[in-house]
Design an enzyme around this catalytic site. Sequence first.
Site, PDB file in Angstrom:
ATOM      1  N   GLU A 166      -6.659 -20.463  26.418  1.00 32.25           N
ATOM      2  CA  GLU A 166      -6.254 -21.250  24.965  1.00 32.25           C
ATOM      3  C   GLU A 166      -7.595 -21.334  24.294  1.00 32.25           C
ATOM      4  O   GLU A 166      -8.586 -21.689  24.843  1.00 32.25           O
ATOM      5  CB  GLU A 166      -5.677 -22.569  25.159  1.00 32.25           C
ATOM      6  CG  GLU A 166      -4.157 -22.532  25.839  1.00 32.25           C
ATOM      7  CD  GLU A 166      -3.373 -23.828  26.207  1.00 32.25           C
ATOM      8  OE1 GLU A 166      -2.529 -23.507  26.814  1.00 32.25           O
ATOM      9  OE2 GLU A 166      -4.030 -24.668  25.670  1.00 32.25           O
ATOM     10  N   TYR A 179      -9.091 -24.348  20.923  1.00 27.77           N
ATOM     11  CA  TYR A 179      -8.961 -25.410  20.055  1.00 27.77           C
ATOM     12  C   TYR A 179      -9.315 -24.950  18.647  1.00 27.77           C
ATOM     13  O   TYR A 179     -10.081 -24.329  18.460  1.00 27.77           O
ATOM     14  CB  TYR A 179      -9.724 -26.484  20.519  1.00 27.77           C
ATOM     15  CG  TYR A 179      -9.523 -27.014  22.228  1.00 27.77           C
ATOM     16  CD1 TYR A 179      -8.326 -27.745  22.256  1.00 27.77           C
ATOM     17  CD2 TYR A 179     -10.404 -26.813  22.875  1.00 27.77           C
ATOM     18  CE1 TYR A 179      -7.881 -28.110  23.695  1.00 27.77           C
ATOM     19  CE2 TYR A 179     -10.297 -27.046  24.366  1.00 27.77           C
ATOM     20  CZ  TYR A 179      -9.000 -27.841  24.449  1.00 27.77           C
ATOM     21  OH  TYR A 179      -8.622 -28.371  25.860  1.00 27.77           O
ATOM     22  N   VAL A 237      -8.649 -32.153  23.323  1.00 28.33           N
ATOM     23  CA  VAL A 237      -8.292 -31.647  24.571  1.00 28.33           C
ATOM     24  C   VAL A 237      -6.914 -31.469  24.701  1.00 28.33           C
ATOM     25  O   VAL A 237      -6.167 -31.980  24.215  1.00 28.33           O
ATOM     26  CB  VAL A 237      -8.928 -32.761  25.604  1.00 28.33           C
ATOM     27  CG1 VAL A 237      -8.174 -33.944  25.272  1.00 28.33           C
ATOM     28  CG2 VAL A 237      -8.970 -32.070  27.183  1.00 28.33           C
ATOM     29  N   HIS A 238      -6.543 -30.447  25.522  1.00 31.52           N
ATOM     30  CA  HIS A 238      -5.425 -30.018  26.235  1.00 31.52           C
ATOM     31  C   HIS A 238      -5.485 -30.495  27.581  1.00 31.52           C
ATOM     32  O   HIS A 238      -6.020 -29.336  28.211  1.00 31.52           O
ATOM     33  CB  HIS A 238      -4.923 -28.848  25.841  1.00 31.52           C
ATOM     34  CG  HIS A 238      -3.549 -28.314  26.209  1.00 31.52           C
ATOM     35  ND1 HIS A 238      -2.857 -27.240  26.107  1.00 31.52           N
ATOM     36  CD2 HIS A 238      -2.286 -29.093  26.631  1.00 31.52           C
ATOM     37  CE1 HIS A 238      -1.522 -27.246  26.661  1.00 31.52           C
ATOM     38  NE2 HIS A 238      -1.297 -28.714  26.792  1.00 31.52           N
ATOM     39  N   ILE A 239      -4.852 -31.381  28.315  1.00 25.62           N
ATOM     40  CA  ILE A 239      -4.884 -31.896  29.616  1.00 25.62           C
ATOM     41  C   ILE A 239      -3.788 -30.843  30.423  1.00 25.62           C
ATOM     42  O   ILE A 239      -2.926 -30.686  29.864  1.00 25.62           O
ATOM     43  CB  ILE A 239      -4.618 -33.243  29.889  1.00 25.62           C
ATOM     44  CG1 ILE A 239      -5.735 -34.349  29.277  1.00 25.62           C
ATOM     45  CG2 ILE A 239      -4.388 -33.578  31.399  1.00 25.62           C
ATOM     46  CD1 ILE A 239      -7.258 -33.809  29.957  1.00 25.62           C
TER      47      ILE A 239
END
Length: 353
Positions: free
Chosen positions: A94, A96, A144-146
């Site tokens: 992915e 951001y 962020v994408h945890i």
Amino acid sequence: MLRLFVLCLLLISSLQTALADVNIGTWNLEHLSVRPNKDFQSIAKVAKNVDFLAVQELMSEDALNTLAKELTRQTGKHWSAMASHAVGRSTYKEMYGFVWRDDIVAYEDGAVTYLDRGDTFEREPYSARFRSIKDDTTFVVATVHILYGKNQADRASEITALSSYWAWLKDTYPGKNQIMLMGDFNTPPNAPAWSNLDASAKPLMLEGASTLSTTDGKFANLYDNVFVSRQSAIKASEIKVFKYPEYLGMTNAKGRDSVSDHAPIFFRASFTGGRQVAASAAPGSSLPNPMKPASPDSSGKNLTVAIRGNKKTMIYHRPDCPSYNSVSEKNRIDFANAAAAEAQHYHLAGNCR
């Protein structure tokens, strides 16, 4: 009479502060890519309610540029966009992204993907410094994408590591910069894993839910949030989950299919408490290139944005370069900036240009 005069001054001051506020949002746009069923018109109709938006689950830079163009069309104001490189350990990756209204926000410097030496994060966070054109204050946005994983335990290690990341952000953007960490944390703000970060930062959203249920009008989990320093001069107000299906007049099922399974978090931010030296760009002037490495801040010191060199090839990579994360640990050497790398006879990678 004196009391009335003082009241008028307070009202004027309050109005001036409100006029300087910036509307900010964060939104997981669920595999944002240019494809037939992705409704960019509806996404932009929601996103234009803010001046600046952090985007997670971005699948291509083209998609972010498409969103910026649609925002420009709908608002009649020009919007800019910048994206990270693709991050992820597996073949699934992915990006951001950030999009912002040029007459209100300008990119300042320091766009960088986190140097995750411990390889804790599945998708390393991304950050950059921006400036409010309204009052010449600067602010830092990290997103962020945890990792969701199989259960909460799978997410806990990344949530715990955010404490170290927060410290890194303060070192990377020195001075009185005001830092906000936002995104999809896949973890509610009351989870025990937040205990490490709790001493330094606090969530803006404490209750409610931001993921769309399969039932119309219902939301399931508060996974999306914004964190600010407990000592921050940032004043946040009107913090809310923007329930976009109701706003757009669509069902949850339609929203999940064509927009996102997450609702955005929107809030109004005032940065006047941490006033900075005015930056170089002004309304109407050309904006700095967001793909350039960090430039000096107002104190004259360079931001600490590591340049990654390959000792075997004598090539160096900026954080925005496609091969930045491809340098093996045994061949890796970090430099404070490009000049330091070139002083050691390293040359910029060809795919960075």
